[in-house]
Design an enzyme around this catalytic site. Structure first.
Site, mmCIF file in Angstrom:
data_model
loop_
_atom_site.group_PDB
_atom_site.id
_atom_site.type_symbol
_atom_site.label_atom_id
_atom_site.label_comp_id
_atom_site.label_asym_id
_atom_site.label_seq_id
_atom_site.Cartn_x
_atom_site.Cartn_y
_atom_site.Cartn_z
ATOM 1 N N ASN A 9 0.906 -1.148 -0.051
ATOM 2 C CA ASN A 9 0.060 -0.141 -0.033
ATOM 3 C C ASN A 9 0.922 1.179 0.067
ATOM 4 O O ASN A 9 1.592 1.600 1.075
ATOM 5 C CB ASN A 9 -0.923 0.007 1.321
ATOM 6 C CG ASN A 9 -1.617 1.229 1.218
ATOM 7 O OD1 ASN A 9 -1.899 1.986 0.403
ATOM 8 N ND2 ASN A 9 -2.163 1.449 2.527
ATOM 9 N N TRP A 10 1.016 1.766 -1.060
ATOM 10 C CA TRP A 10 1.817 2.863 -1.496
ATOM 11 C C TRP A 10 1.434 4.094 -0.680
ATOM 12 O O TRP A 10 2.043 5.378 -0.489
ATOM 13 C CB TRP A 10 2.259 3.328 -2.643
ATOM 14 C CG TRP A 10 2.925 2.036 -3.576
ATOM 15 C CD1 TRP A 10 3.371 1.044 -2.827
ATOM 16 C CD2 TRP A 10 3.587 2.234 -4.801
ATOM 17 N NE1 TRP A 10 4.123 0.320 -3.831
ATOM 18 C CE2 TRP A 10 4.039 1.033 -5.042
ATOM 19 C CE3 TRP A 10 3.573 3.087 -5.651
ATOM 20 C CZ2 TRP A 10 4.601 0.734 -6.267
ATOM 21 C CZ3 TRP A 10 4.077 2.933 -6.997
ATOM 22 C CH2 TRP A 10 4.881 1.603 -7.131
ATOM 23 N N LYS A 11 0.171 4.244 -0.208
ATOM 24 C CA LYS A 11 -0.387 5.271 0.235
ATOM 25 C C LYS A 11 -0.475 6.818 -0.679
ATOM 26 O O LYS A 11 -0.276 6.458 -1.654
ATOM 27 C CB LYS A 11 -0.201 5.781 1.902
ATOM 28 C CG LYS A 11 -0.017 4.476 2.499
ATOM 29 C CD LYS A 11 0.227 4.732 4.182
ATOM 30 C CE LYS A 11 0.380 3.455 4.845
ATOM 31 N NZ LYS A 11 0.138 3.728 6.213
ATOM 32 N N HIS A 94 -9.372 1.136 4.934
ATOM 33 C CA HIS A 94 -8.144 1.152 5.610
ATOM 34 C C HIS A 94 -8.480 2.306 6.831
ATOM 35 O O HIS A 94 -9.322 3.208 6.717
ATOM 36 C CB HIS A 94 -7.205 1.940 4.952
ATOM 37 C CG HIS A 94 -5.894 1.969 5.336
ATOM 38 N ND1 HIS A 94 -5.234 2.872 6.352
ATOM 39 C CD2 HIS A 94 -5.022 1.006 5.119
ATOM 40 C CE1 HIS A 94 -4.205 2.364 6.467
ATOM 41 N NE2 HIS A 94 -3.873 1.360 5.789
ATOM 42 N N GLU A 96 -6.928 4.547 7.900
ATOM 43 C CA GLU A 96 -6.553 6.174 7.674
ATOM 44 C C GLU A 96 -7.984 6.905 6.933
ATOM 45 O O GLU A 96 -8.185 7.607 7.171
ATOM 46 C CB GLU A 96 -5.413 6.153 6.687
ATOM 47 C CG GLU A 96 -4.149 5.782 7.444
ATOM 48 C CD GLU A 96 -2.784 5.406 6.818
ATOM 49 O OE1 GLU A 96 -3.137 5.641 5.464
ATOM 50 O OE2 GLU A 96 -2.199 5.145 7.429
ATOM 51 N N GLU A 164 -5.389 -5.059 10.598
ATOM 52 C CA GLU A 164 -4.275 -4.275 10.990
ATOM 53 C C GLU A 164 -4.693 -3.401 12.087
ATOM 54 O O GLU A 164 -5.251 -2.282 12.304
ATOM 55 C CB GLU A 164 -4.199 -3.113 9.967
ATOM 56 C CG GLU A 164 -3.916 -3.585 8.345
ATOM 57 C CD GLU A 164 -3.360 -2.615 7.393
ATOM 58 O OE1 GLU A 164 -2.302 -2.942 6.929
ATOM 59 O OE2 GLU A 164 -4.061 -1.597 7.242
ATOM 60 N N GLY A 170 2.319 2.203 10.575
ATOM 61 C CA GLY A 170 3.328 3.252 10.753
ATOM 62 C C GLY A 170 4.054 3.806 11.858
ATOM 63 O O GLY A 170 4.632 4.909 11.971
ATOM 64 N N SER A 210 3.524 -2.101 10.521
ATOM 65 C CA SER A 210 4.907 -2.034 10.423
ATOM 66 C C SER A 210 5.658 -3.211 10.170
ATOM 67 O O SER A 210 6.536 -3.716 10.834
ATOM 68 C CB SER A 210 5.187 -1.462 12.002
ATOM 69 O OG SER A 210 4.706 -0.241 12.465
HETATM 70 C C1 PEP Z 1 -0.887 0.072 5.926
HETATM 71 O O1 PEP Z 1 -0.890 1.296 5.363
HETATM 72 O O2 PEP Z 1 -1.512 -0.778 5.761
HETATM 73 C C2 PEP Z 1 0.458 -0.458 7.022
HETATM 74 C C3 PEP Z 1 0.348 -1.418 7.360
HETATM 75 O O3 PEP Z 1 1.531 0.610 6.841
HETATM 76 P P1 PEP Z 1 3.064 0.419 7.518
HETATM 77 O O4 PEP Z 1 3.363 -0.944 7.004
HETATM 78 O O5 PEP Z 1 3.700 1.560 7.348
HETATM 79 O O6 PEP Z 1 2.681 0.140 9.115
#
Ligand code: PEP
Length: 258
Positions: A9-11, A94, A96, A164, A170, A210
Protein backbone atom coordinates in the site's frame (compact mmCIF):
# COMPACT_ATOMS: atom_id res chain seq x y z
CA UNK A 1 -5.51 -24.02 -0.17
CA UNK A 2 -4.84 -20.34 0.51
CA UNK A 3 -2.24 -18.63 -1.67
CA UNK A 4 0.22 -16.45 0.32
CA UNK A 5 -0.07 -12.76 -0.55
CA UNK A 6 2.03 -9.65 -0.06
CA UNK A 7 0.31 -6.39 -0.97
CA UNK A 8 2.07 -3.02 -1.00
CA UNK A 9 0.00 0.00 0.00
CA UNK A 10 1.90 3.01 -1.27
CA UNK A 11 -0.63 5.39 0.30
CA UNK A 12 -0.33 9.06 -0.87
CA UNK A 13 3.30 8.64 -1.97
CA UNK A 14 5.05 8.76 -5.36
CA UNK A 15 4.49 10.98 -8.35
CA UNK A 16 3.84 9.10 -11.59
CA UNK A 17 7.56 9.34 -12.42
CA UNK A 18 8.54 7.98 -9.01
CA UNK A 19 6.00 5.17 -9.29
CA UNK A 20 7.51 4.12 -12.63
CA UNK A 21 11.00 4.23 -11.13
CA UNK A 22 9.94 2.10 -8.16
CA UNK A 23 8.25 -0.53 -10.32
CA UNK A 24 11.26 -0.66 -12.63
CA UNK A 25 13.47 -1.42 -9.63
CA UNK A 26 11.44 -4.40 -8.45
CA UNK A 27 9.54 -5.74 -11.46
CA UNK A 28 12.04 -8.39 -12.51
CA UNK A 29 12.76 -9.64 -8.99
CA UNK A 30 9.08 -9.86 -8.10
CA UNK A 31 8.15 -11.58 -11.34
CA UNK A 32 10.63 -14.36 -10.64
CA UNK A 33 8.74 -15.37 -7.49
CA UNK A 34 5.65 -17.17 -8.64
CA UNK A 35 4.33 -18.93 -5.54
CA UNK A 36 3.24 -15.72 -3.78
CA UNK A 37 0.53 -13.32 -4.95
CA UNK A 38 2.24 -9.91 -5.29
CA UNK A 39 -0.01 -6.87 -5.39
CA UNK A 40 1.07 -3.26 -5.87
CA UNK A 41 -1.37 -0.53 -4.81
CA UNK A 42 -0.08 2.83 -6.09
CA UNK A 43 -2.10 6.06 -6.04
CA UNK A 44 -4.95 6.29 -8.60
CA UNK A 45 -3.01 8.53 -10.97
CA UNK A 46 -0.25 5.93 -11.40
CA UNK A 47 -2.47 2.89 -11.98
CA UNK A 48 -2.42 3.12 -15.78
CA UNK A 49 1.36 3.58 -15.98
CA UNK A 50 2.03 0.73 -13.54
CA UNK A 51 -0.45 -1.52 -15.36
CA UNK A 52 1.53 -1.04 -18.56
CA UNK A 53 4.84 -1.77 -16.82
CA UNK A 54 3.67 -5.04 -15.23
CA UNK A 55 1.78 -6.30 -18.28
CA UNK A 56 2.71 -9.92 -18.97
CA UNK A 57 4.27 -10.39 -15.51
CA UNK A 58 2.89 -12.22 -12.47
CA UNK A 59 2.54 -8.95 -10.54
CA UNK A 60 -1.02 -7.79 -9.80
CA UNK A 61 -2.41 -4.31 -9.41
CA UNK A 62 -4.70 -2.83 -6.77
CA UNK A 63 -6.23 0.56 -5.95
CA UNK A 64 -6.36 2.09 -2.48
CA UNK A 65 -9.98 3.16 -2.39
CA UNK A 66 -13.21 3.20 -4.38
CA UNK A 67 -16.58 4.95 -4.31
CA UNK A 68 -19.71 2.82 -4.19
CA UNK A 69 -21.75 4.53 -6.92
CA UNK A 70 -21.23 3.47 -10.53
CA UNK A 71 -21.15 6.97 -12.02
CA UNK A 72 -22.63 10.43 -11.70
CA UNK A 73 -22.21 13.74 -9.91
CA UNK A 74 -19.63 12.75 -7.30
CA UNK A 75 -16.80 15.17 -8.01
CA UNK A 76 -13.38 13.73 -7.35
CA UNK A 77 -14.49 10.16 -6.77
CA UNK A 78 -13.45 7.01 -8.65
CA UNK A 79 -16.07 4.37 -9.42
CA UNK A 80 -15.88 0.57 -9.42
CA UNK A 81 -16.49 0.55 -13.17
CA UNK A 82 -13.49 2.81 -13.78
CA UNK A 83 -11.25 0.53 -11.74
CA UNK A 84 -12.52 -2.77 -13.10
CA UNK A 85 -10.58 -2.27 -16.36
CA UNK A 86 -7.41 -1.23 -14.61
CA UNK A 87 -6.83 -3.51 -11.65
CA UNK A 88 -7.81 -6.71 -9.90
CA UNK A 89 -7.76 -5.63 -6.23
CA UNK A 90 -8.91 -2.67 -4.18
CA UNK A 91 -8.11 -1.80 -0.56
CA UNK A 92 -11.32 -0.90 1.30
CA UNK A 93 -11.84 0.42 4.82
CA UNK A 94 -8.22 1.26 5.60
CA UNK A 95 -8.04 2.79 9.10
CA UNK A 96 -6.70 6.05 7.62
CA UNK A 97 -9.91 6.33 5.57
CA UNK A 98 -12.06 5.50 8.58
CA UNK A 99 -10.16 8.06 10.69
CA UNK A 100 -9.49 11.00 8.33
CA UNK A 101 -12.37 10.65 5.89
CA UNK A 102 -15.04 9.48 8.32
CA UNK A 103 -15.81 6.26 6.51
CA UNK A 104 -18.42 4.30 8.43
CA UNK A 105 -19.11 0.57 8.54
CA UNK A 106 -22.14 1.16 6.34
CA UNK A 107 -20.13 3.00 3.65
CA UNK A 108 -17.41 0.35 3.74
CA UNK A 109 -20.00 -2.39 3.32
CA UNK A 110 -21.42 -0.57 0.27
CA UNK A 111 -17.93 -0.23 -1.20
CA UNK A 112 -17.18 -3.94 -0.76
CA UNK A 113 -20.45 -4.88 -2.48
CA UNK A 114 -19.85 -2.40 -5.30
CA UNK A 115 -16.35 -3.79 -5.85
CA UNK A 116 -17.51 -7.42 -5.88
CA UNK A 117 -20.27 -6.53 -8.34
CA UNK A 118 -17.73 -5.54 -11.01
CA UNK A 119 -15.33 -8.39 -10.22
CA UNK A 120 -12.80 -6.42 -8.17
CA UNK A 121 -11.33 -8.29 -5.19
CA UNK A 122 -11.56 -6.17 -2.04
CA UNK A 123 -8.79 -6.19 0.56
CA UNK A 124 -10.98 -5.28 3.53
CA UNK A 125 -9.06 -3.74 6.45
CA UNK A 126 -10.15 -4.11 10.06
CA UNK A 127 -8.37 -3.36 13.31
CA UNK A 128 -8.58 -1.86 16.78
CA UNK A 129 -7.16 1.33 18.32
CA UNK A 130 -4.51 1.27 21.03
CA UNK A 131 -6.95 2.18 23.82
CA UNK A 132 -9.34 -0.54 22.67
CA UNK A 133 -6.50 -3.04 22.63
CA UNK A 134 -5.35 -2.01 26.09
CA UNK A 135 -8.89 -2.25 27.43
CA UNK A 136 -9.08 -5.85 26.14
CA UNK A 137 -11.77 -4.89 23.59
CA UNK A 138 -10.03 -6.12 20.42
CA UNK A 139 -12.43 -9.00 19.74
CA UNK A 140 -15.47 -6.82 20.42
CA UNK A 141 -14.24 -4.13 17.99
CA UNK A 142 -13.39 -6.64 15.26
CA UNK A 143 -16.75 -8.39 15.68
CA UNK A 144 -18.49 -5.04 15.22
CA UNK A 145 -16.45 -4.24 12.11
CA UNK A 146 -17.09 -7.68 10.65
CA UNK A 147 -20.78 -7.70 11.44
CA UNK A 148 -21.45 -4.32 9.88
CA UNK A 149 -20.89 -6.23 6.66
CA UNK A 150 -23.41 -7.92 4.44
CA UNK A 151 -25.05 -11.14 5.49
CA UNK A 152 -24.36 -12.88 2.23
CA UNK A 153 -21.95 -15.73 2.04
CA UNK A 154 -20.50 -14.65 -1.35
CA UNK A 155 -19.15 -11.62 0.41
CA UNK A 156 -16.59 -13.46 2.49
CA UNK A 157 -15.78 -15.96 -0.25
CA UNK A 158 -14.80 -13.12 -2.58
CA UNK A 159 -12.55 -10.98 -0.45
CA UNK A 160 -9.21 -10.78 1.29
CA UNK A 161 -9.14 -9.55 4.89
CA UNK A 162 -6.33 -7.51 6.41
CA UNK A 163 -6.06 -7.37 10.18
CA UNK A 164 -4.29 -4.09 10.89
CA UNK A 165 -4.12 -3.02 14.53
CA UNK A 166 -4.21 0.78 14.25
CA UNK A 167 -1.51 1.19 16.90
CA UNK A 168 0.87 -0.78 14.69
CA UNK A 169 0.35 1.14 11.44
CA UNK A 170 3.27 3.38 10.54
CA UNK A 171 4.50 3.40 14.16
CA UNK A 172 7.36 0.93 13.97
CA UNK A 173 5.59 -0.94 16.76
CA UNK A 174 4.40 -4.13 15.09
CA UNK A 175 2.26 -6.70 16.87
CA UNK A 176 4.09 -9.90 17.74
CA UNK A 177 3.62 -12.90 15.48
CA UNK A 178 1.75 -14.70 18.27
CA UNK A 179 -0.58 -11.75 18.94
CA UNK A 180 -1.42 -11.37 15.26
CA UNK A 181 -1.89 -15.11 14.83
CA UNK A 182 -4.25 -15.31 17.79
CA UNK A 183 -6.37 -12.41 16.58
CA UNK A 184 -6.49 -13.67 13.00
CA UNK A 185 -7.48 -17.06 14.41
CA UNK A 186 -10.35 -15.31 16.17
CA UNK A 187 -11.41 -13.64 12.89
CA UNK A 188 -11.38 -17.02 11.12
CA UNK A 189 -13.48 -18.54 13.91
CA UNK A 190 -16.00 -15.72 13.60
CA UNK A 191 -16.31 -16.34 9.85
CA UNK A 192 -16.58 -20.07 10.47
CA UNK A 193 -19.46 -19.62 12.91
CA UNK A 194 -21.28 -17.25 10.62
CA UNK A 195 -20.58 -18.68 7.17
CA UNK A 196 -19.23 -22.17 7.74
CA UNK A 197 -15.89 -23.90 8.04
CA UNK A 198 -15.19 -24.05 4.31
CA UNK A 199 -15.50 -20.29 3.78
CA UNK A 200 -13.33 -19.64 6.86
CA UNK A 201 -10.64 -22.06 5.72
CA UNK A 202 -10.51 -20.49 2.26
CA UNK A 203 -10.44 -16.80 3.19
CA UNK A 204 -7.01 -15.21 2.90
CA UNK A 205 -6.21 -13.08 5.97
CA UNK A 206 -3.23 -10.73 6.00
CA UNK A 207 -1.49 -8.98 8.87
CA UNK A 208 -0.62 -5.29 8.48
CA UNK A 209 1.24 -2.87 10.73
CA UNK A 210 4.96 -1.96 10.57
CA UNK A 211 5.93 -5.05 8.58
CA UNK A 212 9.52 -4.93 7.35
CA UNK A 213 12.04 -7.31 5.81
CA UNK A 214 13.39 -7.84 9.34
CA UNK A 215 10.15 -8.97 10.96
CA UNK A 216 8.12 -10.56 8.12
CA UNK A 217 9.26 -14.09 8.95
CA UNK A 218 7.76 -13.78 12.43
CA UNK A 219 4.32 -13.31 10.86
CA UNK A 220 4.62 -15.64 7.92
CA UNK A 221 5.70 -18.51 10.17
CA UNK A 222 2.30 -18.37 11.91
CA UNK A 223 -0.34 -20.81 10.65
CA UNK A 224 -3.30 -18.38 10.55
CA UNK A 225 -1.45 -15.56 8.76
CA UNK A 226 -1.53 -15.78 4.96
CA UNK A 227 0.61 -12.77 4.14
CA UNK A 228 0.94 -9.06 4.77
CA UNK A 229 -0.36 -5.66 3.77
CA UNK A 230 2.77 -3.53 3.78
CA UNK A 231 2.83 0.27 3.92
CA UNK A 232 6.14 2.07 4.42
CA UNK A 233 8.37 -0.86 3.48
CA UNK A 234 6.58 -1.29 0.14
CA UNK A 235 8.09 2.03 -1.01
CA UNK A 236 11.60 0.59 -0.88
CA UNK A 237 12.23 -1.87 -3.70
CA UNK A 238 14.87 -3.91 -1.84
CA UNK A 239 12.74 -4.17 1.34
CA UNK A 240 9.61 -5.20 -0.55
CA UNK A 241 11.52 -7.79 -2.55
CA UNK A 242 13.05 -9.25 0.60
CA UNK A 243 9.58 -9.44 2.18
CA UNK A 244 8.18 -11.30 -0.82
CA UNK A 245 11.21 -13.62 -1.04
CA UNK A 246 10.96 -14.65 2.61
CA UNK A 247 7.23 -15.24 2.23
CA UNK A 248 7.96 -17.46 -0.74
CA UNK A 249 10.59 -19.43 1.18
CA UNK A 250 8.39 -19.92 4.24
CA UNK A 251 4.90 -20.31 2.76
CA UNK A 252 5.33 -20.57 -1.01
CA UNK A 253 4.99 -24.35 -1.02
CA UNK A 254 1.34 -23.92 0.02
CA UNK A 255 0.37 -22.41 -3.32
CA UNK A 256 2.33 -25.09 -5.20
CA UNK A 257 0.50 -27.85 -3.31
CA UNK A 258 -2.85 -26.12 -3.79
C1 PEP B 1 -0.74 0.11 5.92
O1 PEP B 1 -0.73 1.23 5.44
O2 PEP B 1 -1.67 -0.65 5.67
C2 PEP B 1 0.36 -0.29 6.79
C3 PEP B 1 0.30 -1.44 7.37
O3 PEP B 1 1.41 0.61 6.94
P1 PEP B 1 2.86 0.33 7.61
O4 PEP B 1 3.35 -0.97 7.03
O5 PEP B 1 3.69 1.49 7.20
O6 PEP B 1 2.65 0.22 9.08
Amino acid sequence: MRVPMIAGNWKMNTTVGEAIELVNKMRQGLDQIDNVEKVLCPPFISLAAVKELIEGSSIKLGAQNIYFEEKGAYTGEISPLMLADLCEFVIIGHSERRQYFNETGEMIDKKVKAALKVGLKPILCIGERLEENEAGRTEEVLTKQLSSSSDRIYYFSGLILAYEPIWAIGTGRAATGEQANETIGFIRQYISKRYGKRVAQDVCILYGGSVTADNISEFINQPEIDGALVGGASLKADQFLRIVKQTSEIKGHLSEEG
